[in-house]
Write a protein that holds these residues in place. Structure first.
Motif, mmCIF file in Angstrom:
data_model
loop_
_atom_site.group_PDB
_atom_site.id
_atom_site.type_symbol
_atom_site.label_atom_id
_atom_site.label_comp_id
_atom_site.label_asym_id
_atom_site.label_seq_id
_atom_site.Cartn_x
_atom_site.Cartn_y
_atom_site.Cartn_z
ATOM 1 N N GLY A 32 -14.598 25.552 -53.339
ATOM 2 C CA GLY A 32 -14.952 24.371 -52.580
ATOM 3 C C GLY A 32 -15.878 24.595 -51.408
ATOM 4 N N SER A 33 -16.448 25.792 -51.252
ATOM 5 C CA SER A 33 -17.365 26.062 -50.147
ATOM 6 C C SER A 33 -18.235 27.261 -50.507
ATOM 7 C CB SER A 33 -16.603 26.320 -48.840
ATOM 8 O OG SER A 33 -15.735 27.424 -48.975
ATOM 9 N N ARG A 34 -19.051 27.705 -49.554
ATOM 10 C CA ARG A 34 -19.895 28.881 -49.800
ATOM 11 C C ARG A 34 -20.046 29.650 -48.495
ATOM 12 N NH1 ARG A 34 -25.526 28.177 -48.498
ATOM 13 N NH2 ARG A 34 -26.003 26.081 -47.733
ATOM 14 N N TRP A 35 -20.512 30.893 -48.599
ATOM 15 C CA TRP A 35 -20.682 31.739 -47.427
ATOM 16 C C TRP A 35 -21.966 31.380 -46.694
ATOM 17 C CZ3 TRP A 35 -16.569 34.031 -45.853
ATOM 18 C CH2 TRP A 35 -15.632 34.530 -46.760
ATOM 19 N N LEU A 36 -21.875 31.353 -45.361
ATOM 20 C CA LEU A 36 -23.029 31.073 -44.505
ATOM 21 C C LEU A 36 -23.223 32.238 -43.549
ATOM 22 C CD1 LEU A 36 -22.104 27.381 -43.684
ATOM 23 C CD2 LEU A 36 -23.902 28.124 -45.253
ATOM 24 N N VAL A 37 -24.465 32.719 -43.440
ATOM 25 C CA VAL A 37 -24.780 33.857 -42.580
ATOM 26 C C VAL A 37 -24.928 33.386 -41.135
ATOM 27 C CG1 VAL A 37 -26.425 35.691 -42.107
ATOM 28 C CG2 VAL A 37 -25.912 35.062 -44.469
ATOM 29 N N VAL A 38 -24.318 34.103 -40.210
ATOM 30 C CA VAL A 38 -24.404 33.755 -38.790
ATOM 31 C C VAL A 38 -25.590 34.467 -38.147
ATOM 32 C CG1 VAL A 38 -23.246 33.898 -36.555
ATOM 33 C CG2 VAL A 38 -21.943 33.277 -38.604
ATOM 34 N N ASN A 39 -25.622 35.794 -38.195
ATOM 35 C CA ASN A 39 -26.733 36.566 -37.620
ATOM 36 C C ASN A 39 -27.698 36.942 -38.742
ATOM 37 O OD1 ASN A 39 -24.591 38.238 -38.578
ATOM 38 N ND2 ASN A 39 -25.520 40.007 -37.600
ATOM 39 N N THR A 40 -28.714 36.128 -38.909
ATOM 40 C CA THR A 40 -29.620 36.254 -40.043
ATOM 41 C C THR A 40 -30.309 37.619 -40.060
ATOM 42 O OG1 THR A 40 -31.355 35.195 -38.739
ATOM 43 C CG2 THR A 40 -30.051 33.789 -40.178
ATOM 44 N N ALA B 278 -20.575 28.222 -38.102
ATOM 45 C CA ALA B 278 -21.859 28.924 -38.219
ATOM 46 C C ALA B 278 -22.882 28.347 -37.249
ATOM 47 C CB ALA B 278 -22.373 28.837 -39.655
ATOM 48 N N ASP B 279 -22.955 27.022 -37.163
ATOM 49 C CA ASP B 279 -23.898 26.377 -36.242
ATOM 50 C C ASP B 279 -23.597 26.735 -34.799
ATOM 51 O OD1 ASP B 279 -25.789 24.993 -37.744
ATOM 52 O OD2 ASP B 279 -24.460 23.305 -38.094
ATOM 53 N N ALA B 280 -22.310 26.676 -34.422
ATOM 54 C CA ALA B 280 -21.918 26.956 -33.044
ATOM 55 C C ALA B 280 -22.267 28.388 -32.651
ATOM 56 C CB ALA B 280 -20.424 26.708 -32.864
ATOM 57 N N LEU B 281 -22.061 29.338 -33.562
ATOM 58 C CA LEU B 281 -22.367 30.736 -33.275
ATOM 59 C C LEU B 281 -23.876 30.974 -33.218
ATOM 60 C CD1 LEU B 281 -19.658 32.402 -35.535
ATOM 61 C CD2 LEU B 281 -19.719 32.451 -33.037
ATOM 62 N N ARG B 282 -24.622 30.315 -34.101
ATOM 63 C CA ARG B 282 -26.076 30.477 -34.104
ATOM 64 C C ARG B 282 -26.693 29.931 -32.824
ATOM 65 N NH1 ARG B 282 -27.004 28.142 -40.227
ATOM 66 N NH2 ARG B 282 -26.239 29.940 -41.389
ATOM 67 N N ARG B 283 -26.156 28.816 -32.332
ATOM 68 C CA ARG B 283 -26.697 28.229 -31.100
ATOM 69 C C ARG B 283 -26.496 29.155 -29.910
ATOM 70 N NH1 ARG B 283 -24.308 23.402 -33.011
ATOM 71 N NH2 ARG B 283 -22.548 23.698 -31.586
ATOM 72 N N ARG B 284 -25.461 30.000 -29.976
ATOM 73 C CA ARG B 284 -25.165 30.910 -28.874
ATOM 74 C C ARG B 284 -25.790 32.285 -29.060
ATOM 75 N NH1 ARG B 284 -21.375 27.150 -29.244
ATOM 76 N NH2 ARG B 284 -20.110 26.534 -27.430
ATOM 77 N N PHE C 129 -30.502 56.703 -31.226
ATOM 78 C CA PHE C 129 -30.263 56.098 -29.920
ATOM 79 C C PHE C 129 -29.540 54.753 -30.111
ATOM 80 C CE2 PHE C 129 -34.068 58.713 -29.328
ATOM 81 C CZ PHE C 129 -33.680 59.476 -28.231
ATOM 82 N N ARG C 130 -28.575 54.498 -29.246
ATOM 83 C CA ARG C 130 -27.892 53.208 -29.254
ATOM 84 C C ARG C 130 -28.529 52.331 -28.168
ATOM 85 N NH1 ARG C 130 -22.467 51.112 -30.566
ATOM 86 N NH2 ARG C 130 -22.036 49.310 -29.220
ATOM 87 N N VAL C 131 -28.955 51.142 -28.592
ATOM 88 C CA VAL C 131 -29.640 50.206 -27.705
ATOM 89 C C VAL C 131 -28.773 48.965 -27.544
ATOM 90 C CG1 VAL C 131 -31.745 48.886 -27.306
ATOM 91 C CG2 VAL C 131 -31.862 51.059 -28.558
ATOM 92 N N GLU C 132 -28.405 48.667 -26.309
ATOM 93 C CA GLU C 132 -27.574 47.494 -26.009
ATOM 94 C C GLU C 132 -28.465 46.360 -25.501
ATOM 95 O OE1 GLU C 132 -24.208 47.133 -26.133
ATOM 96 O OE2 GLU C 132 -23.487 49.191 -26.480
ATOM 97 N N SER C 133 -28.135 45.142 -25.950
ATOM 98 C CA SER C 133 -28.896 43.971 -25.529
ATOM 99 C C SER C 133 -27.938 42.819 -25.259
ATOM 100 C CB SER C 133 -29.897 43.568 -26.618
ATOM 101 O OG SER C 133 -30.511 42.327 -26.311
ATOM 102 N N HIS C 134 -28.319 41.944 -24.333
ATOM 103 C CA HIS C 134 -27.490 40.771 -24.059
ATOM 104 C C HIS C 134 -27.885 39.600 -24.940
ATOM 105 C CE1 HIS C 134 -31.054 40.175 -21.541
ATOM 106 N NE2 HIS C 134 -30.825 38.873 -21.641
ATOM 107 N N ARG C 135 -28.817 39.836 -25.868
ATOM 108 C CA ARG C 135 -29.267 38.789 -26.771
ATOM 109 C C ARG C 135 -29.295 39.320 -28.196
ATOM 110 N NH1 ARG C 135 -34.869 36.847 -24.240
ATOM 111 N NH2 ARG C 135 -34.689 35.271 -25.860
ATOM 112 N N ALA C 136 -29.028 38.445 -29.160
ATOM 113 C CA ALA C 136 -29.038 38.840 -30.567
ATOM 114 C C ALA C 136 -30.410 38.557 -31.185
ATOM 115 C CB ALA C 136 -27.954 38.090 -31.330
ATOM 116 N N HIS C 137 -30.564 38.912 -32.469
ATOM 117 C CA HIS C 137 -31.781 38.696 -33.234
ATOM 118 C C HIS C 137 -32.987 39.382 -32.590
ATOM 119 C CE1 HIS C 137 -29.322 36.002 -35.442
ATOM 120 N NE2 HIS C 137 -29.351 35.023 -34.567
ATOM 121 N N ARG C 138 -32.820 40.632 -32.223
ATOM 122 C CA ARG C 138 -33.929 41.348 -31.598
ATOM 123 C C ARG C 138 -34.144 42.709 -32.251
ATOM 124 N NH1 ARG C 138 -35.106 37.184 -30.335
ATOM 125 N NH2 ARG C 138 -35.625 36.269 -28.324
#
Length: 283
Positions: free
Chosen positions: A107-115, A133-139, A191-200
């Motif tokens: 009755g549903s399907r998988w939706l990707v949050v962090n593309t 998914a929408d709420a997480l993507r907006r943030r 190297f591990r790189v930390e960021s305060h923003r996703a999709h980078r």
């Protein structure tokens, strides 16, 4: 009780709310055989179709929302590409898409949050609830994330402090929180790189490119509060517990979906049993 149609479709994983609103404007969603609009409401007994396929029965099935962590291999597409693969073994498995590798949903399907693109790898977060998914993507712009990058450095004792924390990418100034050594030998270093923003992920490459360093791999290892489990093999997934899912909903200020109350069944009143006692004869 009526509900906003696009929200209901998203809750059942038929798409994100934004996707469904777009489909409505394109005329792909029909409500009672009429083109649906984003403000339309669904009432019990209505019929709904998407791209000519009736989905009414799926709206009657309640499925508890699910969230999974998936370890995406590099080169794996998110959706099936339809291309033929003649090579055997691992190469065939690699061409199998993410969606084909996940458990099926009723009755549903998988939706990707962090593309991610096919060339990206690492932690992929997916959910069966389009509203979540929408709420997480907006943030995403304020979601902490981390990556590990394999970099070819000029000397084994290369000073990580010489790498800048700020880079110009896509006409934007992007600042990273930290860069720390994460293993490797000789001139092939992680190297591990930390960021305060996703999709980078592409910006991570640009960060090292700005110092003339060649990057061979960038792997996402953290998204929000979720870290890629060390014991999760590539191409495998792990489902979050009910408690973790509830906490995730609370973090984006969404109510956790619950099954609708069952309608009360009114049982027919029983007729009193006939009085079978012998009555005295009248004189």
């Amino acid at each position: 009780m009526s509900e906003r149609l696009h929200k209901l479709l998203a809750q059942h994983g038929l798409g994100s709310r934004r996707e469904i609103e777009k489909w409505m404007l394109e005329g792909r969603v029909r409500l009672n055989n009429e083109p649906a609009q984003p403000g339309d409401r669904y009432n019990p007994g209505d019929r709904v179709s998407i791209d000519g396929k009736d989905v009414t029965s799926r709206l009657k099935v309640f499925a508890a929302p699910k969230v999974i962590l998936y370890h995406k291999p590099q080169g794996q597409p998110i959706t099936p590409t339809g291309s033929d693969v003649s090579n055997a073994g691992a190469e065939k498995a690699l061409m199998k898409s993410v969606m084909e590798s996940l458990p099926s949903l009723r009755g549903s399907r998988w939706l990707v949050v962090n593309t991610m693109q096919a060339g990206d790898s690492g932690l992929l977060l997916l959910t069966s609830d389009g509203k979540l998914a929408d709420a997480l993507r907006r943030r995403a712009e304020t979601t902490p994330s981390a990556y590990v990058a394999r970099v070819l450095v000029p000397t084994p004792d290369y000073d990580v402090e010489s790498i800048p924390r700020v880079v110009q990418y896509d006409n934007e100034t992007i600042e990273f929180e930290s860069i720390e050594p994460a293993g490797g030998e000789g001139t092939n270093r992680w190297f591990r790189v930390e960021s305060h923003r996703a999709h980078r992920r592409a910006a991570v490459r640009a960060l090292f490119d700005s110092r003339g360093l060649k990057v061979s791999r960038v792997i996402q290892v953290k998204f929000g509060d979720f870290e890629l489990p060390r014991d999760l093999p590539r191409g495998k997934h792990r489902e979050l517990s009910e408690r973790e899912v509830a906490d995730l909903y609370a973090s984006v200020e969404l109510a956790l979906p619950t099954p609708p109350p069952k309608p009360e069944v009114q049982r027919p009143r029983r007729r009193p049993a006939p009085d079978r006692r012998k009555k005295p004869k009248r004189r």
